[in-house]
Design an enzyme around this catalytic site. Structure first.
Site, short mmCIF file in Angstrom:
data_model
loop_
_atom_site.label_atom_id
_atom_site.label_comp_id
_atom_site.label_asym_id
_atom_site.label_seq_id
_atom_site.Cartn_x
_atom_site.Cartn_y
_atom_site.Cartn_z
N GLU A 84 80.64 -51.23 0.94
CA GLU A 84 80.52 -50.10 1.75
C GLU A 84 80.10 -50.20 3.06
OE1 GLU A 84 78.21 -47.25 -0.49
OE2 GLU A 84 79.11 -47.51 -2.21
N ASN A 286 68.13 -39.39 -4.44
CA ASN A 286 69.61 -39.04 -4.38
C ASN A 286 69.92 -39.46 -5.99
OD1 ASN A 286 72.23 -38.15 -3.87
ND2 ASN A 286 72.10 -39.02 -1.72
N CYS A 328 73.19 -45.18 -0.94
CA CYS A 328 73.23 -46.36 -1.03
C CYS A 328 74.10 -46.97 -2.45
CB CYS A 328 71.92 -47.05 -1.40
SG CYS A 328 71.84 -48.71 -0.68
N1 SAH Z 1 67.51 -53.60 0.23
C1 SAH Z 1 67.06 -52.79 1.40
C2 SAH Z 1 68.09 -52.12 2.10
C3 SAH Z 1 69.21 -51.18 1.28
S1 SAH Z 1 68.67 -49.64 0.53
C4 SAH Z 1 65.87 -51.98 0.77
O1 SAH Z 1 65.58 -52.21 -0.05
O2 SAH Z 1 65.13 -51.27 1.79
C5 SAH Z 1 68.32 -48.30 1.87
C6 SAH Z 1 67.61 -47.55 1.59
O3 SAH Z 1 67.85 -46.58 0.54
C7 SAH Z 1 66.15 -48.02 0.78
O4 SAH Z 1 64.98 -47.41 1.39
C8 SAH Z 1 66.31 -47.67 -0.72
O5 SAH Z 1 65.18 -47.73 -1.47
C9 SAH Z 1 67.13 -46.36 -0.41
N2 SAH Z 1 67.78 -45.57 -1.68
C10 SAH Z 1 68.55 -46.43 -2.33
N3 SAH Z 1 69.06 -45.72 -3.44
C11 SAH Z 1 68.65 -44.43 -3.04
C12 SAH Z 1 68.69 -43.15 -3.74
N4 SAH Z 1 69.42 -43.13 -4.72
N5 SAH Z 1 68.15 -42.06 -3.23
C13 SAH Z 1 67.31 -42.14 -2.07
N6 SAH Z 1 67.23 -43.31 -1.42
C14 SAH Z 1 67.54 -44.53 -1.84
#
Ligand code: SAH
Length: 341
Positions: A84, A286, A328
């Site tokens: 993505e 989310n 994400c």
């Molecule tokens: N692996 C890295 C970057 C990817 S995720 C990290 O962990 O930072 C980017 C951001 O989106 C991260 O802060 C992650 O925790 C958040 N994220 C992932 N899934 C999410 C969701 N369902 N709702 C809100 N934030 C989410």
């Protein structure tokens, strides 16, 4: 097969053994996300190159447009893997949110990127080609149409450290996209030893850490990486990082109902981060259909106000593109499931 985008112009010159203007044509094609037959390189020459080198490792598979202007891309890699990339339009300049791995092995409970585990790392050139592809699809030829890049898509950047650092050097190269280091943000779930390594790279990018909890107990229930590093170790690393780089660090904090969203959490956070130049980027979960629920918007605003009253800089991030599975890895996970069925 070698991916040409993995190399800088200087490296291409050494490797390809072609006249300078031909190398320039190859390089321009990489930047504009073109394949061999879309360049002015003679057919005979490119047929030879094709035997050994991939010029376009990424193509657009599907595009989803949100009502708020956000565009989500499913990109297909040369080996048919799908990743993505998101194009976000903002009044201060467009942002591309990119992935660093196919899948992820960090196992965060709330994150869709990790379902299915890690398939493979992206190479530096593949990451660059994702940017080139999305930029070309949104702009005029020869012109980049974005200001900011965030490494916040699928994958853990520090789990693919060498390729990510190489990508950052390529994308900021004056002879390439020439993106300002200051306009790049890298988000990690907190691989502490890599934070110290990254400091030494002297890349002026904004470091973001996904914290999502104020105690190790709670963090362990949602993020397996918390078993490897404590919050205290993260805080110590960030203190050094912000002091050394003179850059403000960002903490990401995703509010999950009754898990990490109390005023007690705010108090602990303010104690932990006292004296560190940082900002809290708060977002409501989310939901992915699991047991974790989102904190309400109203409570989220109160949480942010509480952090601020305790002396921390904080803001509630609005979630863009949620009508197109903007969070994400959600879209990739959903489409892979559909394609399988
Ligand atoms: N692996 C890295 C970057 C990817 S995720 C990290 O962990 O930072 C980017 C951001 O989106 C991260 O802060 C992650 O925790 C958040 N994220 C992932 N899934 C999410 C969701 N369902 N709702 C809100 N934030 C989410």
């Amino acid at each position: 097969m070698k991916i040409l985008a993995d190399y800088s112009v200087t490296e291409l010159q050494e490797m390809l053994n072609l006249p300078k203007f031909r190398v320039k044509q190859v390089f321009d094609a990489i930047m504009q996300a073109k394949d061999y037959n879309q360049t002015t390189i003679p057919k005979k020459m490119y047929e030879e190159l094709q035997q050994e080198y991939i010029l376009k490792p990424v193509e657009i598979f599907e595009i989803y447009k949100s009502s708020d202007g956000t565009k989500k891309y499913l990109l297909k890699l040369w080996d048919n893997n799908i990743i993505e990339c998101v194009f976000l339009t903002q009044n201060y300049g467009n942002t591309i949110c990119m992935s660093t791995q196919v899948g992820c092995r960090m196992g965060c409970k709330f994150c869709a990127s990790t379902t299915g585990g890690l398939i493979r790392n992206l190479s530096a050139g593949e990451m660059l080609s994702c940017i080139a592809t999305v930029s070309a699809d949104n702009g005029k030829c020869n012109e980049r149409n974005f200001t900011n890049i965030v490494l916040m898509g699928s994958g853990e950047p520090f789990d693919n450290y060498d390729n990510v650092v190489k990508f950052l050097r390529l994308i900021t190269n004056e002879q390439g996209f020439n993106v300002s280091e200051r306009n790049i943000s890298l988000s990690t779930c907190g691989l502490v030893t890599k934070i110290y390594d990254f400091m030494k790279e002297e890349l002026n990018v904004t470091l973001c850490v996904s914290l999502h909890a104020s105690t190790d107990e709670v963090r362990k229930t949602i993020m397996p990486i918390a078993n490897a590093y404590t919050i205290k170790e993260i805080v110590d690393a960030l203190r050094v990082y912000s002091a050394t780089t003179k850059r403000r660090v960002v903490l990401e904090y995703c509010l999950i109902k009754d898990v990490n969203d109390s005023f007690e959490d705010c108090k602990r956070l303010s104690e932990l981060f006292k004296g560190i130049t940082c900002h809290f980027n708060v977002i409501c979960l989310n939901p992915n259909g699991g047991s974790l629920k989102a904190t309400t918007k109203k409570e989220a605003y109160a949480f942010v106000a509480k952090l601020e009253s305790l002396g921390l800089s904080a803001s509630l991030r609005r979630s863009q593109g949620s009508d197109i599975n903007g969070a994400c890895g959600q879209l990739r996970a959903k489409r892979l499931k559909e394609i399988e069925e």
